[in-house]
Design a protein around this motif. Structure first.
Motif, PDB file in Angstrom:
ATOM      1  N   GLY A 113       0.826  -1.213   0.000  1.00 38.93           N
ATOM      2  CA  GLY A 113       0.000   0.000   0.000  1.00 38.93           C
ATOM      3  C   GLY A 113       0.848   1.246   0.000  1.00 38.93           C
ATOM      4  N   CYS A 114       1.896   1.260   0.802  1.00 39.22           N
ATOM      5  CA  CYS A 114       2.834   2.382   0.847  1.00 39.22           C
ATOM      6  C   CYS A 114       3.716   2.404  -0.392  1.00 39.22           C
ATOM      7  N   SER A 115       4.324   1.279  -0.705  1.00 43.68           N
ATOM      8  CA  SER A 115       5.258   1.218  -1.831  1.00 43.68           C
ATOM      9  C   SER A 115       4.594   1.628  -3.134  1.00 43.68           C
ATOM     10  N   ASN A 116       3.410   1.096  -3.390  1.00 40.84           N
ATOM     11  CA  ASN A 116       2.715   1.415  -4.639  1.00 40.84           C
ATOM     12  C   ASN A 116       2.376   2.895  -4.736  1.00 40.84           C
ATOM     13  N   MET A 117       1.977   3.482  -3.606  1.00 38.60           N
ATOM     14  CA  MET A 117       1.645   4.905  -3.627  1.00 38.60           C
ATOM     15  C   MET A 117       2.884   5.756  -3.892  1.00 38.60           C
ATOM     16  N   LEU A 118       3.999   5.450  -3.223  1.00 36.36           N
ATOM     17  CA  LEU A 118       5.214   6.236  -3.422  1.00 36.36           C
ATOM     18  C   LEU A 118       5.669   6.181  -4.876  1.00 36.36           C
ATOM     19  N   VAL A 119       5.605   5.023  -5.498  1.00 37.87           N
ATOM     20  CA  VAL A 119       6.008   4.895  -6.896  1.00 37.87           C
ATOM     21  C   VAL A 119       5.008   5.603  -7.806  1.00 37.87           C
ATOM     22  N   ALA A 120       3.724   5.496  -7.514  1.00 38.23           N
ATOM     23  CA  ALA A 120       2.715   6.163  -8.344  1.00 38.23           C
ATOM     24  C   ALA A 120       2.857   7.681  -8.288  1.00 38.23           C
ATOM     25  N   VAL A 121       3.182   8.208  -7.123  1.00 42.76           N
ATOM     26  CA  VAL A 121       3.288   9.660  -6.948  1.00 42.76           C
ATOM     27  C   VAL A 121       4.640  10.197  -7.413  1.00 42.76           C
ATOM     28  N   LEU A 122       5.721   9.458  -7.142  1.00 41.41           N
ATOM     29  CA  LEU A 122       7.074   9.965  -7.402  1.00 41.41           C
ATOM     30  C   LEU A 122       7.760   9.309  -8.602  1.00 41.41           C
ATOM     31  N   GLY A 123       7.145   8.330  -9.216  1.00 39.95           N
ATOM     32  CA  GLY A 123       7.769   7.619 -10.322  1.00 39.95           C
ATOM     33  C   GLY A 123       8.971   6.831  -9.829  1.00 39.95           C
ATOM     34  N   ASP A 124      10.017   6.760 -10.654  1.00 41.03           N
ATOM     35  CA  ASP A 124      11.213   5.995 -10.287  1.00 41.03           C
ATOM     36  C   ASP A 124      11.861   6.498  -8.999  1.00 41.03           C
ATOM     37  N   LYS A 125      11.669   7.781  -8.666  1.00 42.07           N
ATOM     38  CA  LYS A 125      12.222   8.325  -7.423  1.00 42.07           C
ATOM     39  C   LYS A 125      11.578   7.685  -6.192  1.00 42.07           C
ATOM     40  N   GLY A 126      10.416   7.083  -6.376  1.00 41.10           N
ATOM     41  CA  GLY A 126       9.712   6.453  -5.275  1.00 41.10           C
ATOM     42  C   GLY A 126      10.106   5.013  -5.035  1.00 41.10           C
ATOM     43  N   LYS A 127      10.898   4.421  -5.956  1.00 39.93           N
ATOM     44  CA  LYS A 127      11.338   3.031  -5.772  1.00 39.93           C
ATOM     45  C   LYS A 127      12.353   2.970  -4.642  1.00 39.93           C
ATOM     46  N   HIS A 128      12.245   1.972  -3.785  1.00 35.59           N
ATOM     47  CA  HIS A 128      13.007   1.966  -2.539  1.00 35.59           C
ATOM     48  C   HIS A 128      13.301   0.558  -2.073  1.00 35.59           C
ATOM     49  N   ALA A 129      14.266   0.462  -1.179  1.00 37.41           N
ATOM     50  CA  ALA A 129      14.472  -0.766  -0.408  1.00 37.41           C
ATOM     51  C   ALA A 129      13.462  -0.730   0.736  1.00 37.41           C
ATOM     52  N   ARG A 130      13.148  -1.892   1.284  1.00 32.21           N
ATOM     53  CA  ARG A 130      12.195  -1.880   2.400  1.00 32.21           C
ATOM     54  C   ARG A 130      12.318  -3.132   3.248  1.00 32.21           C
ATOM     55  N   ALA A 131      11.818  -2.990   4.453  1.00 34.37           N
ATOM     56  CA  ALA A 131      11.624  -4.116   5.355  1.00 34.37           C
ATOM     57  C   ALA A 131      10.186  -4.027   5.845  1.00 34.37           C
ATOM     58  N   ALA A 132       9.546  -5.171   5.993  1.00 35.35           N
ATOM     59  CA  ALA A 132       8.178  -5.214   6.511  1.00 35.35           C
ATOM     60  C   ALA A 132       8.091  -6.367   7.491  1.00 35.35           C
ATOM     61  N   PHE A 133       7.586  -6.082   8.661  1.00 32.29           N
ATOM     62  CA  PHE A 133       7.459  -7.147   9.645  1.00 32.29           C
ATOM     63  C   PHE A 133       6.295  -6.893  10.582  1.00 32.29           C
ATOM     64  N   GLY A 134       5.852  -7.960  11.208  1.00 29.93           N
ATOM     65  CA  GLY A 134       4.736  -7.894  12.134  1.00 29.93           C
ATOM     66  C   GLY A 134       5.186  -7.574  13.540  1.00 29.93           C
ATOM     67  N   VAL A 135       4.335  -6.838  14.231  1.00 27.95           N
ATOM     68  CA  VAL A 135       4.572  -6.502  15.636  1.00 27.95           C
ATOM     69  C   VAL A 135       3.285  -6.765  16.408  1.00 27.95           C
ATOM     70  N   ALA A 136       3.415  -6.959  17.704  1.00 24.75           N
ATOM     71  CA  ALA A 136       2.252  -7.272  18.539  1.00 24.75           C
ATOM     72  C   ALA A 136       1.288  -6.095  18.642  1.00 24.75           C
ATOM     73  N   SER A 137       1.829  -4.882  18.726  1.00 23.30           N
ATOM     74  CA  SER A 137       0.972  -3.695  18.823  1.00 23.30           C
ATOM     75  C   SER A 137       1.772  -2.465  18.429  1.00 23.30           C
ATOM     76  N   LEU A 138       1.038  -1.403  18.105  1.00 22.05           N
ATOM     77  CA  LEU A 138       1.627  -0.119  17.728  1.00 22.05           C
ATOM     78  C   LEU A 138       0.967   0.984  18.545  1.00 22.05           C
ATOM     79  N   PRO A 139       1.580   2.166  18.640  1.00 19.21           N
ATOM     80  CA  PRO A 139       0.980   3.258  19.406  1.00 19.21           C
ATOM     81  C   PRO A 139      -0.464   3.537  18.970  1.00 19.21           C
ATOM     82  N   PHE A 140      -1.310   3.793  19.949  1.00 19.83           N
ATOM     83  CA  PHE A 140      -2.719   4.140  19.745  1.00 19.83           C
ATOM     84  C   PHE A 140      -3.516   3.038  19.052  1.00 19.83           C
TER      85      PHE A 140
END
Length: 152
Positions: A113-140
Motif C-alpha cells: 500500500g505504501c510502496s505502490n503509492m510512493l512509486v505512483a506519486v514519485l515515479g522511479d524516485k519512489g522506488k526503494h528498499a524496504r523491510a516489513a514485519f509484524g509486531v504485537a501492537s503499535l501506538p494508539f
C-alpha cells in the motif's frame, strides 16, 4: 507532466497538515541531503486507523492503512522539512511495521500500500528498499507505522 501533488489528487488525497509528535522526538530530521522521517501512523483527519491484521483487518484494509502512512510521510517531507515533493531525489528505504497476529504472514502485501503509492506519486524516485514485519501492537492501536529515509 503531472506533478506529484496532482498525482496524489488522482488517489483522492490532498497533502494533510503534518502530524505532531506524540512523544520526545522530532517527526523529521535532516542530515546533509538525507531526511529521516520518524514512524508515521495509519491516520487521517478522523484519527488513527486501528486494527490487527489476521484478526479484525484483512490485507486490503491493511494496504489502505499503509497508504495513509505513506501520505503522512510525504506530509512530513513537505511541511516538516520544507522540501517540495519535486525536490526528492529518491526514497531510499522504508520500514513497515504491521500490527498483526503471530499467524499472519502477509506483511509484505500490506507494505505494498505504501510502496505502490510512493512509486505512483514519485515515479522511479519512489522506488526503494524496504523491510516489513509484524509486531504485537503499535501506538494508539494503529494498524501500520512506517518510517522512511529520503534523499533530497
Amino acid at each position: 507532466m503531472t506533478s506529484p501533488i496532482e498525482k496524489l489528487r488522482e488517489f483522492g488525497y490532498e497533502l494533510p497538515a503534518p502530524k505532531a509528535p506524540v512523544a520526545s522526538y522530532v517527526p523529521v530530521n535532516r542530515s546533509g541531503n538525507m531526511l529521516y522521517v520518524s514512524g508515521q501512523l495509519s491516520a487521517n483527519e478522523t484519527g488513527v486507523v486501528t486494527g490487527l491484521l489476521g484478526d479484525n483487518m484483512n490485507v486490503v484494509q491493511g494496504g489502505n492503512a499503509a497508504e495513509l502512512a505513506a501520505l503522512n510521510i510525504l506530509s512530513q517531507i513537505v511541511h516538516g522539512a520544507g522540501v517540495p515533493l519535486e525536490d526528492i531525489k529518491r526514497i531510499v528505504k522504508i520500514t513497515v511495521l504491521v500490527a498483526s497476529t503471530p499467524e499472519f504472514t502477509e506483511q509484505h502485501l500490506v507494505a505494498n500500500g505504501c510502496s505502490n503509492m510512493l512509486v505512483a506519486v514519485l515515479g522511479d524516485k519512489g522506488k526503494h528498499a524496504r523491510a516489513a514485519f509484524g509486531v504485537a501492537s503499535l501506538p494508539f492501536g494503529a494498524a501500520v507505522e512506517i518510517e522512511a529515509v529520503v534523499e533530497v
